[in-house]
Write a protein that holds these residues in place. Structure first.
Motif, PDB file in Angstrom:
ATOM      1  N   LEU A  57      20.540  24.619  -4.403  1.00  0.00           N
ATOM      2  CA  LEU A  57      20.416  23.859  -5.673  1.00  0.00           C
ATOM      3  C   LEU A  57      21.648  23.101  -6.078  1.00  0.00           C
ATOM      4  N   GLU A  58      22.835  23.282  -5.807  1.00  0.00           N
ATOM      5  CA  GLU A  58      24.066  22.709  -5.860  1.00  0.00           C
ATOM      6  C   GLU A  58      23.932  21.457  -4.958  1.00  0.00           C
ATOM      7  N   ALA A  59      23.566  21.575  -3.804  1.00  0.00           N
ATOM      8  CA  ALA A  59      23.373  20.418  -2.950  1.00  0.00           C
ATOM      9  C   ALA A  59      22.282  19.344  -3.503  1.00  0.00           C
ATOM     10  N   PHE A  60      21.403  19.746  -4.130  1.00  0.00           N
ATOM     11  CA  PHE A  60      20.282  19.049  -4.597  1.00  0.00           C
ATOM     12  C   PHE A  60      20.805  18.014  -5.954  1.00  0.00           C
ATOM     13  N   LYS A  61      21.860  18.802  -6.580  1.00  0.00           N
ATOM     14  CA  LYS A  61      22.373  18.027  -7.764  1.00  0.00           C
ATOM     15  C   LYS A  61      23.688  17.288  -7.303  1.00  0.00           C
ATOM     16  N   ALA A  62      24.025  17.476  -6.101  1.00  0.00           N
ATOM     17  CA  ALA A  62      25.301  16.650  -5.716  1.00  0.00           C
ATOM     18  C   ALA A  62      24.899  15.186  -5.368  1.00  0.00           C
ATOM     19  N   MET A  63      23.782  14.935  -5.246  1.00  0.00           N
ATOM     20  CA  MET A  63      23.394  13.343  -5.114  1.00  0.00           C
ATOM     21  C   MET A  63      22.078  13.341  -5.458  1.00  0.00           C
ATOM     22  N   PRO A  64      21.703  12.166  -5.534  1.00  0.00           N
ATOM     23  CA  PRO A  64      19.981  11.864  -6.231  1.00  0.00           C
ATOM     24  C   PRO A  64      19.076  12.329  -5.223  1.00  0.00           C
ATOM     25  N   PHE A  65      18.916  13.658  -4.817  1.00  0.00           N
ATOM     26  CA  PHE A  65      18.201  14.081  -3.710  1.00  0.00           C
ATOM     27  C   PHE A  65      16.757  13.698  -3.924  1.00  0.00           C
ATOM     28  N   SER A 248      21.770  19.518   4.962  1.00  0.00           N
ATOM     29  CA  SER A 248      21.238  19.129   6.474  1.00  0.00           C
ATOM     30  C   SER A 248      19.868  20.050   6.943  1.00  0.00           C
ATOM     31  N   VAL A 249      19.927  21.212   6.386  1.00  0.00           N
ATOM     32  CA  VAL A 249      19.125  22.431   6.651  1.00  0.00           C
ATOM     33  C   VAL A 249      17.664  21.694   6.126  1.00  0.00           C
ATOM     34  N   VAL A 250      17.699  21.108   4.975  1.00  0.00           N
ATOM     35  CA  VAL A 250      16.525  20.621   4.090  1.00  0.00           C
ATOM     36  C   VAL A 250      16.014  19.256   4.868  1.00  0.00           C
ATOM     37  N   ILE A 251      16.920  18.582   5.467  1.00  0.00           N
ATOM     38  CA  ILE A 251      16.645  17.344   5.995  1.00  0.00           C
ATOM     39  C   ILE A 251      15.916  17.605   7.430  1.00  0.00           C
ATOM     40  N   ILE A 252      16.173  18.547   8.213  1.00  0.00           N
ATOM     41  CA  ILE A 252      15.808  18.930   9.671  1.00  0.00           C
ATOM     42  C   ILE A 252      14.481  19.711   9.383  1.00  0.00           C
TER      43      ILE A 252
END
Length: 276
Positions: A57-65, A248-252
């Protein structure tokens, strides 16, 4: 006895190679669940002391995901669609067409395989600038609309198909596009699927081209977004390393899912890709 020992040795060797290749993916996955404190430990842990699902969730908020994901999907779908269709038509011409210098033109297409993007980057960038396409999807998609390797794969598959099939379709009144899309494309489905997967992976993971062709968050893609997240904490990456791994996990994940379902088609296509 000797045969069983040899077979067992092959299995053990295959398992070792598999584990060696899978370990970076495993390390990325477990790191995405760790806390910043655990990442700074002198002795690394091979399993998270506590699973931090909030890292995603923090990764999604760290950039315009959401925006970066949409841009990546549009870029990837556009490139895959164009490469498959242009590849089908070009391969049909090189495999079944009869025109002067056909094989020489095909060798020219193959020559494009040895030319990296960095060599053609400057003239293509100038072209995109003069067309006013910088920071648009046109610049992200159009320069990659054709794949020399995809044309090669499809051309080899089409050459293995008997011409009698095409002649029978023409007798039934089929035109060239109907022969291509209703006869040849379904017969070459493993190769088409393989080309689609390879094109998807290349487009989804593309970093250099989107980086130089876009200059605003409105057009950035996921790979560039992760690099921006990393650079925003340059010199203190340990604070956000877990977030980088989560992103990175979400991307791959889409790549892994697509590859799992298409692996049998990839094997079949590679078996038919010998030069003829």
């Amino acid at each position: 006895m000797n045969k069983s020992i040899i077979q067992s040795s092959r299995v053990v060797l295959a398992l070792c190679v598999t584990l060696l290749m899978f370990f970076p993916v495993y390390w990325m996955l477990v790191t995405s669940f760790k806390t910043p404190y655990e990442l700074r430990l002198a002795v690394p842990t091979f399993w998270p002391e506590k699973f931090m699902w909030s890292n995603y969730l923090e990764a999604f908020k760290a950039m315009p995901f959401a925006r970066f994901t949409l841009n990546t999907v549009i870029q990837t779908v556009g490139i895959v669609f164009l490469q498959i269709n242009i590849g089908l038509m070009a391969a049909y011409a090189f495999a079944k067409g009869a025109f002067r210098g056909r094989d020489k033109w095909f060798l020219l297409v193959l020559a494009a395989l040895i030319v990296p993007d960095q060599v053609t980057f400057v003239p293509v960038y100038v072209m995109m600038s003069k067309l006013g396409w910088l920071n648009t999807f046109y610049a992200l998609i159009v320069p990659h609309a054709a794949s020399a390797y995809g044309i090669f794969l499809l051309r080899q598959t089409f050459k293995s198909i008997n011409n009698d099939v095409i002649e029978a379709a023409k007798v039934d009144g089929a035109n060239r596009l109907q022969v291509l899309y209703r006869i040849l494309a379904p017969m070459a489905f493993p190769t088409v699927a393989t080309m689609g997967v390879l094109s998807f992976i290349h487009s989804w993971n593309s970093y250099f081209w989107p980086l130089v062709m876009t200059n605003s968050n409105k057009m950035r893609v996921l790979t560039v977004g992760i690099a921006m997240m990393r650079d925003s904490n340059a010199g203190n990456e340990a604070l956000t390393f877990h977030l980088l791994m989560a992103a990175s996990v979400v991307i791959i994940l889409p790549i892994v899912i697509i590859f799992i379902f298409a692996q049998k088609h990839i094997v079949a296509a590679m078996a038919n890709s010998t030069f003829k």
